[in-house]
Design an enzyme around this catalytic site. Sequence first.
Site, short mmCIF file in Angstrom:
data_model
loop_
_atom_site.label_atom_id
_atom_site.label_comp_id
_atom_site.label_asym_id
_atom_site.label_seq_id
_atom_site.Cartn_x
_atom_site.Cartn_y
_atom_site.Cartn_z
CE1 TYR A 43 -3.43 -2.71 0.63
CE2 TYR A 43 -4.62 -0.73 1.24
CZ TYR A 43 -4.62 -2.05 0.88
OH TYR A 43 -5.81 -2.71 0.78
CE LYS A 103 1.62 -17.72 -2.77
NZ LYS A 103 0.66 -18.85 -2.82
CG ASP A 110 -13.65 -7.03 2.47
OD1 ASP A 110 -13.52 -6.29 3.47
OD2 ASP A 110 -14.05 -6.62 1.37
#
Length: 356
Positions: free
Chosen positions: A138, A186, A246
């Site tokens: 971000y 990851k 989410d």
Amino acid sequence: MPHKVAVLPGDGIGPEVIDEAVKVLRASGGAFEFEYALLGGAAYDETGHPLPAATLDLCKASDAILMGAVGGPKWDRIEPVTLRPEIGALLPLRRELNLYANLRPAKTLRALVHASPLKEGRNMMDLVVVRELTGGIYFGQPRHRAADGSSAVDSCVYHRYEVERIAERAFAIAKARGHKLVSVDKANVLETSRLWREVVDEVAAKNPGVSTSHMLVDNCAMQLIRDPGQFDVILTENMFGDILSDEASMITGSLGLLPSASLSDAKGDAVFGLYEPVHGSAPDIAGQGRANPLAAILSAAMMMRYSFGDGETADRVEAAVEAALSEGLRTADIFEKDTRLVSTSEMGDAVVAKMV
Ligand code: IPM
Ligand code: MG
């Protein structure tokens, strides 16, 4: 001394749900000084910038921030993109105020258990996503588009100290909950994830009372659907946390009920933080009294607990919310047969009435 709260209603349903949260705080018996400021599209329309200096200054001078939601189709095409509510207000606010620890609890409520898209009996969940909020892709530099438009770059950068402080926060939370932490990354592909894993292992070694494991993000996305009850604390980086929170919120079947806290460093018992519902500005239903104020109200409860060290008031607010739901009161988003449809402000009134 009253608690100084900066109130940033924002756009869409933000102002309506924040009104109810403020109503509940006023009724809680605490002493507050609420000061309002513009944020997001509303601020852009009024001042030409989605995060005016006056708003940022007010936030810095406050003990905590209560925020509604920002954005909407009206501001989606503003150029440059740095003047859009999400990129121009939300991200700099998080960064400027060092709100690196984003807590997103997601809990299946008995009263709403059948609203989950997962089969009953397999959807009970009570977890918190602890998302790193001021680093990673971000905010990484460089970020650019080639002059001829043929390519674009976003960079994912993590510093050791950033992983360390969010991990420490997550372990502290795990100790106050179920003593179980899953760190999601990851690491089979990304170097930032391998650093993440290394640092989390170091912090884990200092917290032997918490059972710690690592999970790859794709597997975590799958495990959340397969068996969401297995999780207690999910610790993860910025973008993975965005996506997984989410997903977790959907599993509860009640996005309109989920609060969040974005915290900075602790100063003694007090932690400076921004509190906001997880849901967005829902411009399609704005101004109609149909929005669910419970996420905003529960965010206010988190504010009492984390910024003002008042777990007792937080418990009272949370119990009042559950009581209103058990009584069958529902806003439109969670309405179903044999329940009673109420408006945004009626729901706020009901929570106040249930507070003892
Ligand atoms: C969130 C939102 C934001 C994010 C957007 C609006 C920038 O999705 O708070 O989860 O990605 O962090
Ligand atoms: Mg998101």
